[in-house]
Design a protein around this motif. Structure first.
Motif, PDB file in Angstrom:
ATOM      1  N   PHE A   1      36.404  30.181 -14.015  1.00  8.15           N
ATOM      2  CA  PHE A   1      36.741  28.913 -13.506  1.00  8.15           C
ATOM      3  C   PHE A   1      35.765  27.920 -13.607  1.00  8.15           C
ATOM      4  O   PHE A   1      36.432  26.652 -13.907  1.00  8.15           O
ATOM      5  CB  PHE A   1      36.837  29.128 -12.015  1.00  8.15           C
ATOM      6  CG  PHE A   1      38.386  29.748 -11.465  1.00  8.15           C
ATOM      7  CD1 PHE A   1      39.007  30.190 -12.462  1.00  8.15           C
ATOM      8  CD2 PHE A   1      38.748  29.533 -10.254  1.00  8.15           C
ATOM      9  CE1 PHE A   1      40.379  30.741 -11.827  1.00  8.15           C
ATOM     10  CE2 PHE A   1      39.832  30.053  -9.743  1.00  8.15           C
ATOM     11  CZ  PHE A   1      40.628  30.718 -10.720  1.00  8.15           C
ATOM     12  N   THR A   2      34.575  28.276 -14.144  1.00 12.70           N
ATOM     13  CA  THR A   2      33.358  27.177 -14.074  1.00 12.70           C
ATOM     14  C   THR A   2      33.823  26.301 -15.443  1.00 12.70           C
ATOM     15  O   THR A   2      33.613  25.129 -15.832  1.00 12.70           O
ATOM     16  CB  THR A   2      32.098  27.607 -14.042  1.00 12.70           C
ATOM     17  OG1 THR A   2      32.123  28.200 -12.818  1.00 12.70           O
ATOM     18  CG2 THR A   2      31.021  26.667 -14.457  1.00 12.70           C
TER      19      THR A   2
ATOM     20  N   TYR B   1      23.564  27.113  -8.173  1.00 18.22           N
ATOM     21  CA  TYR B   1      23.180  26.023  -9.095  1.00 18.22           C
ATOM     22  C   TYR B   1      23.352  26.127 -10.665  1.00 18.22           C
ATOM     23  O   TYR B   1      23.598  24.923 -11.140  1.00 18.22           O
ATOM     24  CB  TYR B   1      21.541  26.132  -9.065  1.00 18.22           C
ATOM     25  CG  TYR B   1      21.115  26.091  -7.813  1.00 18.22           C
ATOM     26  CD1 TYR B   1      21.795  25.374  -6.797  1.00 18.22           C
ATOM     27  CD2 TYR B   1      19.702  26.686  -7.393  1.00 18.22           C
ATOM     28  CE1 TYR B   1      21.172  25.176  -5.377  1.00 18.22           C
ATOM     29  CE2 TYR B   1      19.249  26.309  -6.021  1.00 18.22           C
ATOM     30  CZ  TYR B   1      20.150  25.846  -4.998  1.00 18.22           C
ATOM     31  OH  TYR B   1      19.452  25.656  -3.949  1.00 18.22           O
ATOM     32  N   ARG B   2      23.576  27.311 -11.199  1.00 21.38           N
ATOM     33  CA  ARG B   2      24.228  26.971 -12.592  1.00 21.38           C
ATOM     34  C   ARG B   2      25.529  26.579 -12.655  1.00 21.38           C
ATOM     35  O   ARG B   2      25.651  25.908 -13.454  1.00 21.38           O
ATOM     36  CB  ARG B   2      24.158  28.749 -13.083  1.00 21.38           C
ATOM     37  CG  ARG B   2      24.144  28.646 -14.437  1.00 21.38           C
ATOM     38  CD  ARG B   2      23.669  30.204 -15.043  1.00 21.38           C
ATOM     39  NE  ARG B   2      24.553  31.250 -14.922  1.00 21.38           N
ATOM     40  CZ  ARG B   2      23.964  32.219 -14.081  1.00 21.38           C
ATOM     41  NH1 ARG B   2      22.871  32.064 -13.610  1.00 21.38           N
ATOM     42  NH2 ARG B   2      24.755  33.213 -13.702  1.00 21.38           N
ATOM     43  N   ILE B   3      26.438  26.795 -11.754  1.00 24.10           N
ATOM     44  CA  ILE B   3      27.858  26.417 -11.849  1.00 24.10           C
ATOM     45  C   ILE B   3      27.918  24.971 -11.395  1.00 24.10           C
ATOM     46  O   ILE B   3      28.585  24.418 -12.192  1.00 24.10           O
ATOM     47  CB  ILE B   3      28.648  27.050 -10.717  1.00 24.10           C
ATOM     48  CG1 ILE B   3      28.899  28.331 -11.037  1.00 24.10           C
ATOM     49  CG2 ILE B   3      29.828  26.397 -10.250  1.00 24.10           C
ATOM     50  CD1 ILE B   3      29.543  29.289  -9.663  1.00 24.10           C
ATOM     51  N   ILE B   4      27.033  24.451 -10.765  1.00 23.23           N
ATOM     52  CA  ILE B   4      26.858  23.115 -10.522  1.00 23.23           C
ATOM     53  C   ILE B   4      26.198  22.176 -11.468  1.00 23.23           C
ATOM     54  O   ILE B   4      26.703  21.257 -12.119  1.00 23.23           O
ATOM     55  CB  ILE B   4      25.893  22.696  -9.364  1.00 23.23           C
ATOM     56  CG1 ILE B   4      26.725  23.014  -8.007  1.00 23.23           C
ATOM     57  CG2 ILE B   4      25.594  21.287  -9.363  1.00 23.23           C
ATOM     58  CD1 ILE B   4      25.659  23.101  -6.833  1.00 23.23           C
ATOM     59  N   ARG B   5      25.370  22.716 -12.363  1.00 22.96           N
ATOM     60  CA  ARG B   5      24.961  22.203 -13.545  1.00 22.96           C
ATOM     61  C   ARG B   5      25.752  22.205 -14.633  1.00 22.96           C
ATOM     62  O   ARG B   5      25.837  21.312 -15.334  1.00 22.96           O
ATOM     63  CB  ARG B   5      23.694  23.092 -14.089  1.00 22.96           C
ATOM     64  CG  ARG B   5      22.293  22.831 -13.021  1.00 22.96           C
ATOM     65  CD  ARG B   5      21.125  23.495 -13.798  1.00 22.96           C
ATOM     66  NE  ARG B   5      19.928  23.415 -13.203  1.00 22.96           N
ATOM     67  CZ  ARG B   5      19.037  22.435 -13.032  1.00 22.96           C
ATOM     68  NH1 ARG B   5      19.130  21.363 -14.016  1.00 22.96           N
ATOM     69  NH2 ARG B   5      17.916  22.385 -12.679  1.00 22.96           N
TER      70      ARG B   5
ATOM     71  N   ALA C   1      35.325  27.278  -7.936  1.00 28.31           N
ATOM     72  CA  ALA C   1      34.146  28.079  -8.483  1.00 28.31           C
ATOM     73  C   ALA C   1      32.897  27.559  -7.834  1.00 28.31           C
ATOM     74  O   ALA C   1      31.820  28.109  -7.368  1.00 28.31           O
ATOM     75  CB  ALA C   1      33.784  27.782  -9.877  1.00 28.31           C
ATOM     76  N   ILE C   2      32.812  26.138  -7.303  1.00 33.53           N
ATOM     77  CA  ILE C   2      31.800  25.544  -6.736  1.00 33.53           C
ATOM     78  C   ILE C   2      31.679  25.954  -5.169  1.00 33.53           C
ATOM     79  O   ILE C   2      30.700  26.234  -4.402  1.00 33.53           O
ATOM     80  CB  ILE C   2      31.847  24.077  -6.750  1.00 33.53           C
ATOM     81  CG1 ILE C   2      31.684  23.562  -8.107  1.00 33.53           C
ATOM     82  CG2 ILE C   2      30.733  23.369  -5.628  1.00 33.53           C
ATOM     83  CD1 ILE C   2      31.992  21.975  -8.300  1.00 33.53           C
TER      84      ILE C   2
END
Length: 226
Positions: free
Chosen positions: A140-141, A169-173, A152-153
């Motif tokens: 989804f990311t 944090y990895r998803i947000i980045r 995903a977030i």
């Protein structure tokens, strides 16, 4: 779909249509940017009208529950999708391996924040609570679909101290460059929620990742002196 689920749906539809309020339907649709039709039934009355339906439908087997939810999702009026979500969540003690794929598919069916956020945090979030860095959320990311991105977030939103912050944090980045309102709002919301558990980690991440604008305001809105 066999006779019993069809009869339950027909009874529910009859009850809701009888209670429809077209004067209320107009502003309710407007609140959702006129993406969907509404019968004009507010939440308290809708829950009352659907209570017996949910009780009876919840006693059916898992395939029938999924069939009913699928049929409700195909109805034009938005109230039916809300009741489908309630049925699915109320059945959570019965969930098997067929439910998560169904939940994942719902994200992009008639999507808007009112259903997607419930699916992300209540259905998918609960389903993946024991899974480390779920592959579905990695997919989804990487998706081009903003609702899958938002899911995903947000799927860890209610995890509190069980949140996998590194994964969040990895998803947000990965998604921070997307400036769509629903992505930026979700980033800020997820960080604000985790801030309640680990404020220092969130503040450090916001600075390190260079988060600005709406996402930053939402993330640290409760921070002292911010």
């Amino acid at each position: 779909m066999n006779k019993k689920p069809r009869n339950l749906i027909a009874e529910l539809e009859s009850d809701l249509i009888s209670a429809a309020n077209h004067e209320l339907a107009i502003p309710m649709a407007g609140y959702m940017k006129n993406n969907f039709l509404f019968l004009g039934i507010k939440q308290p009355e809708r829950k009352k009208l659907a209570s017996q339906f949910l009780k009876k439908a919840g006693l059916l087997d898992n395939k029938e529950i999924l069939d009913i939810a699928d049929a409700l999702w195909e109805k034009k009026e938005r109230e039916f999708q809300y009741i489908a979500l309630e049925l699915l969540y109320n059945s959570r003690k019965k969930w098997d391996n067929n439910f998560l794929p169904f939940f994942l598919g719902l994200v992009t069916r008639k999507p808007w924040w009112d259903t997607v956020d419930f699916i992300a945090t209540k259905l998918i979030g609960d389903s993946l609570a024991q899974v480390t860095e779920p592959e579905e959320m990695k997919r989804f990311t990487a998706s081009a679909d903003l609702w899958e991105n938002r899911t995903a977030i947000l799927f860890q939103l209610n995890y509190k101290e069980k949140t996998d912050a590194r994964f969040l944090y990895r998803i947000i980045r990965r998604l921070l460059h997307k400036k769509d309102f629903f992505i930026q709002k979700a980033i800020g919301w997820s960080l604000r929620q985790y801030y309640r558990t680990d404020p220092r980690s969130v503040e450090e991440f916001v600075e390190a990742a260079g988060i600005t604008g709406l996402a930053r305001r939402e993330a640290i809105k409760h921070a002292r002196g911010k």
